[in-house]
Design a protein around this motif. Structure first.
Motif, PDB file in Angstrom:
ATOM      1  N   GLU A 121      35.660  -1.230 -14.549  1.00  0.00           N
ATOM      2  CA  GLU A 121      35.723  -0.167 -14.048  1.00  0.00           C
ATOM      3  C   GLU A 121      34.978   1.457 -14.843  1.00  0.00           C
ATOM      4  OE1 GLU A 121      39.225   1.354 -13.723  1.00  0.00           O
ATOM      5  OE2 GLU A 121      40.368  -0.471 -13.823  1.00  0.00           O
ATOM      6  N   ARG A 122      34.967   2.267 -14.471  1.00  0.00           N
ATOM      7  CA  ARG A 122      33.619   3.636 -14.752  1.00  0.00           C
ATOM      8  C   ARG A 122      33.948   4.372 -16.197  1.00  0.00           C
ATOM      9  NH1 ARG A 122      34.555   8.951 -13.130  1.00  0.00           N
ATOM     10  NH2 ARG A 122      33.326  10.387 -13.806  1.00  0.00           N
ATOM     11  N   LEU A 123      35.542   3.920 -16.639  1.00  0.00           N
ATOM     12  CA  LEU A 123      35.696   4.388 -18.127  1.00  0.00           C
ATOM     13  C   LEU A 123      35.064   3.403 -19.573  1.00  0.00           C
ATOM     14  CD1 LEU A 123      38.895   6.282 -18.171  1.00  0.00           C
ATOM     15  CD2 LEU A 123      36.608   7.523 -18.439  1.00  0.00           C
ATOM     16  N   THR A 124      35.237   2.101 -19.054  1.00  0.00           N
ATOM     17  CA  THR A 124      34.867   1.170 -19.977  1.00  0.00           C
ATOM     18  C   THR A 124      33.435   1.256 -19.637  1.00  0.00           C
ATOM     19  OG1 THR A 124      35.249  -1.137 -18.597  1.00  0.00           O
ATOM     20  CG2 THR A 124      36.671  -0.301 -19.804  1.00  0.00           C
ATOM     21  N   LYS A 183      31.837   4.049 -21.695  1.00  0.00           N
ATOM     22  CA  LYS A 183      32.374   3.966 -23.744  1.00  0.00           C
ATOM     23  C   LYS A 183      30.883   2.987 -23.883  1.00  0.00           C
ATOM     24  CE  LYS A 183      36.332   4.598 -23.408  1.00  0.00           C
ATOM     25  NZ  LYS A 183      38.415   4.292 -23.862  1.00  0.00           N
ATOM     26  N   ASN A 202      37.502  13.251 -18.882  1.00  0.00           N
ATOM     27  CA  ASN A 202      37.950  12.029 -18.844  1.00  0.00           C
ATOM     28  C   ASN A 202      38.982  11.134 -19.290  1.00  0.00           C
ATOM     29  OD1 ASN A 202      34.786  12.141 -18.093  1.00  0.00           O
ATOM     30  ND2 ASN A 202      34.401  12.681 -20.205  1.00  0.00           N
ATOM     31  N   MET A 203      39.422  11.914 -18.702  1.00  0.00           N
ATOM     32  CA  MET A 203      41.219  11.258 -19.047  1.00  0.00           C
ATOM     33  C   MET A 203      41.395  10.564 -18.101  1.00  0.00           C
ATOM     34  SD  MET A 203      43.349  14.898 -18.725  1.00  0.00           S
ATOM     35  CE  MET A 203      44.669  14.245 -19.250  1.00  0.00           C
ATOM     36  N   ASP A 204      41.835   9.131 -19.378  1.00  0.00           N
ATOM     37  CA  ASP A 204      42.156   7.373 -19.002  1.00  0.00           C
ATOM     38  C   ASP A 204      42.605   7.787 -18.075  1.00  0.00           C
ATOM     39  OD1 ASP A 204      40.008   6.786 -21.166  1.00  0.00           O
ATOM     40  OD2 ASP A 204      42.056   6.053 -22.890  1.00  0.00           O
ATOM     41  N   GLU A 205      44.281   8.433 -17.531  1.00  0.00           N
ATOM     42  CA  GLU A 205      44.724   8.416 -16.854  1.00  0.00           C
ATOM     43  C   GLU A 205      44.905   8.836 -15.590  1.00  0.00           C
ATOM     44  OE1 GLU A 205      46.808   9.305 -21.130  1.00  0.00           O
ATOM     45  OE2 GLU A 205      45.150  10.329 -19.833  1.00  0.00           O
ATOM     46  N   ARG A 216      46.131   6.486 -12.441  1.00  0.00           N
ATOM     47  CA  ARG A 216      46.116   5.282 -12.243  1.00  0.00           C
ATOM     48  C   ARG A 216      47.433   4.148 -12.313  1.00  0.00           C
ATOM     49  NH1 ARG A 216      40.883   4.014 -13.451  1.00  0.00           N
ATOM     50  NH2 ARG A 216      40.285   5.205 -14.478  1.00  0.00           N
ATOM     51  N   LYS A 273      45.103  17.681 -23.884  1.00  0.00           N
ATOM     52  CA  LYS A 273      44.157  18.025 -24.667  1.00  0.00           C
ATOM     53  C   LYS A 273      44.449  19.751 -24.339  1.00  0.00           C
ATOM     54  CE  LYS A 273      41.297  14.895 -23.353  1.00  0.00           C
ATOM     55  NZ  LYS A 273      39.200  14.198 -23.550  1.00  0.00           N
TER      56      LYS A 273
END
Length: 156
Positions: free
Chosen positions: A3-6, A9, A116-119, A135, A150
């Motif tokens: 996924e994009r967020l990983t 990182k 950039n919220m994980d939710e 998500r 935030k």
């Protein structure tokens, strides 16, 4: 594909740990880590992360990440954009509806995406309203709680 967020990182980690001179080199590192991305996707990721290039002191340039102070300053700008434009927030299932002042939906949507919220999977903006898709397994209330962390000034 991860996924994009990983992936974001991983890009941060790679830039911190390696001397990377080009997108091609970075794409190679990402491939080794199991990410199959296009050059266009990588360009968007680098722009989102505000990655820059600095002289390596010899004859080339290497990628660098913005400093923590710069990142916090950027986040404050996004928070102000969000607070200036939104009117109300409501949700149902994994969809959040944010009403904005006319012409502000795009700015509020961009601000929300940039936090950039994980939710959050992503947003779609109109003129005076935007939809945010959460998500799997994230409730509207959980999203709102995370958003308030935030943006403590947030008033629903």
């Amino acid at each position: 594909m991860k996924e994009r967020l990983t992936r974001l990182k991983s890009i941060r980690k790679l830039i911190k740990n390696y001397r990377i001179e080009s997108q091609e080199a970075l794409l190679g590192y990402l491939l080794k880590e199991g990410y199959e991305v296009t050059q266009a996707t990588l360009s968007r990721d680098l722009k989102l992360l505000k990655v820059g290039k600095v002289s390596d002191g010899h004859n080339g340039y290497v990628y660098t990440l913005p400093g923590e102070d710069e990142r916090q300053d950027s986040e404050q700008i996004f928070i102000q954009d969000f607070l200036r434009g939104y009117i109300s927030i409501d949700y149902n299932g994994n969809i959040v509806v944010i009403k904005t002042f006319p012409g502000h939906a795009d700015t509020v949507s961009n601000a929300l995406d940039s936090l950039n919220m994980d939710e959050l999977l992503g947003t779609v903006a109109g003129d005076n309203c935007l939809f945010a898709c959460l998500r799997e397994g994230v409730t509207g209330q959980q999203f709102l709680d995370a958003l308030k962390l935030k943006i403590p000034e947030l008033d629903e």
